[in-house]
Motif scaffolding. Structure first.
Motif, PDB file in Angstrom:
ATOM      1  N   LEU A   1       0.812  -1.220   0.000  1.00 44.12           N
ATOM      2  CA  LEU A   1       0.000   0.000   0.000  1.00 44.12           C
ATOM      3  C   LEU A   1       0.847   1.273   0.000  1.00 44.12           C
ATOM      4  CD1 LEU A   1      -2.740  -1.336   2.403  1.00 44.12           C
ATOM      5  CD2 LEU A   1      -3.082  -0.685   0.000  1.00 44.12           C
TER       6      LEU A   1
ATOM      7  N   THR B   1      -8.474   0.465  -2.968  1.00 43.60           N
ATOM      8  CA  THR B   1      -8.015  -0.917  -3.094  1.00 43.60           C
ATOM      9  C   THR B   1      -9.151  -1.851  -2.702  1.00 43.60           C
ATOM     10  OG1 THR B   1      -5.763  -0.253  -2.555  1.00 43.60           O
ATOM     11  CG2 THR B   1      -6.303  -2.589  -2.283  1.00 43.60           C
TER      12      THR B   1
ATOM     13  N   PRO C   1      -2.828   3.594  -3.983  1.00 39.42           N
ATOM     14  CA  PRO C   1      -4.066   2.842  -3.785  1.00 39.42           C
ATOM     15  C   PRO C   1      -5.320   3.710  -3.855  1.00 39.42           C
ATOM     16  CG  PRO C   1      -3.050   3.244  -1.668  1.00 39.42           C
ATOM     17  CD  PRO C   1      -2.121   3.813  -2.716  1.00 39.42           C
TER      18      PRO C   1
ATOM     19  N   GLN D   1      -4.712   4.347   5.330  1.00 41.20           N
ATOM     20  CA  GLN D   1      -5.525   5.522   4.989  1.00 41.20           C
ATOM     21  C   GLN D   1      -4.956   6.806   5.590  1.00 41.20           C
ATOM     22  OE1 GLN D   1      -8.418   5.739   2.714  1.00 41.20           O
ATOM     23  NE2 GLN D   1      -7.391   7.696   2.932  1.00 41.20           N
TER      24      GLN D   1
ATOM     25  N   ILE E   1      -5.528  -1.679   5.099  1.00 36.19           N
ATOM     26  CA  ILE E   1      -6.138  -0.544   4.405  1.00 36.19           C
ATOM     27  C   ILE E   1      -6.475   0.554   5.411  1.00 36.19           C
ATOM     28  CG2 ILE E   1      -8.185   0.214   3.121  1.00 36.19           C
ATOM     29  CD1 ILE E   1      -8.026  -2.531   1.634  1.00 36.19           C
TER      30      ILE E   1
ATOM     31  N   ILE F   1      -8.683   5.442  -0.036  1.00 37.31           N
ATOM     32  CA  ILE F   1      -8.086   4.258  -0.657  1.00 37.31           C
ATOM     33  C   ILE F   1      -9.203   3.468  -1.331  1.00 37.31           C
ATOM     34  CG2 ILE F   1      -7.007   2.024  -0.166  1.00 37.31           C
ATOM     35  CD1 ILE F   1      -5.287   3.444   1.914  1.00 37.31           C
TER      36      ILE F   1
END
Length: 187
Positions: free
Chosen positions: A86, A137, A91, A128, A124, A135
Motif C-alpha cells: 500500500l 483498493t 491505492p 488511509q 487498508i 483508498i
C-alpha cells in the motif's frame, strides 16, 4: 498455466496475491524483500480461462495484472507485505496506476484465507492515514491464478532501462522503495 495458491512446496511458506498496477513494477519491489522466496507475475480475478497478456490488456477479461508472492512468515509477515504494497503504489487511483488505465491495473488484494482477509482490512485502515484521498483498493475473493507468459517473469531484472517504460516508471519506483526499505532488502 494454472497454479493454485496452495501449490505444494516448502511448508513454511505462505502465499500472498496482490495487484497494484503493472506487474513488472510490483514484482520488482517484492523480489527484493527479505523473507520473500519467489514472486510470479500473472493474472487473477477474471472470467476467462488461460488469458493471454494481449487479452488482459483489453480490460475485458476481468483479470488484474497481479503477483503471487511466496513468503516465509517467520521472516516477513503478511501484514508487513500489505503495508509495503500500500506504500509502493497509489491505492487511491481507481482502475489505474499513472498512465496505465483500465481494470487490469486495479489495486486489489486477493486474500487466501479469512485471516488474510482480516489483515487486508486492517492494512487498508492503517494506510488511509498516509493518503489524503480515499483508498480504493479492493479486497476480492481468491480466484484462479494464471501465470503470465515467460517474457513477463523477472521482466525488470532482465530488461531494466532498455525499456523506456521501465526507465520512466519502474526504475524510480524501485529506487524509492529501496531507499525507504533499505533494512528490509535481501543482500
Amino acid at each position: 498455466m494454472t497454479d493454485t495458491p496452495d501449490t505444494p512446496g516448502d511448508a513454511r511458506l505462505e502465499t500472498a496475491i496482490l495487484a497494484g498496477g503493472c506487474f513488472w513494477c510490483t514484482e520488482a519491489i517484492f523480489d527484493r524483500l527479505q523473507g520473500v522466496a519467489s514472486v510470479e507475475s500473472g493474472y487473477t480475478g477474471g472470467h476467462v480461462e488461460r488469458p493471454s497478456y494481449r487479452q488482459v490488456c483489453t480490460g475485458e477479461t476481468g483479470h488484474a495484472e497481479a503477483v503471487k508472492i511466496r513468503f516465509d512468515p517467520a521472516k516477513i509477515s503478511y501484514a508487513d507485505l500489505l503495508d509495503i504494497f500500500l506504500a509502493t503504489h497509489d491505492p487511491t487511483q481507481l482502475n489505474r496506476q499513472g498512465n496505465d488505465i483500465g481494470p487490469q491495473y486495479r489495486s486489489a488484494i486477493f486474500p487466501q484465507s479469512p485471516a488474510q482477509a482480516a489483515e487486508a482490512k486492517a492494512a487498508i485502515a492503517r494506510a488511509q492515514a498516509d493518503w489524503a484521498a480515499p483508498i480504493v483498493t479492493t479486497i476480492e475473493p481468491a480466484a484462479p491464478w494464471w501465470q503470465a507468459e515467460q517474457e513477463h517473469q523477472e521482466y525488470f531484472d532482465r530488461v531494466g532501462d532498455q525499456n523506456p517504460y521501465c526507465t520512466a516508471v519502474v526504475s524510480p519506483k524501485v529506487r524509492k522503495f529501496m531507499q525507504k526499505y533499505a533494512k528490509r532488502l535481501k543482500d
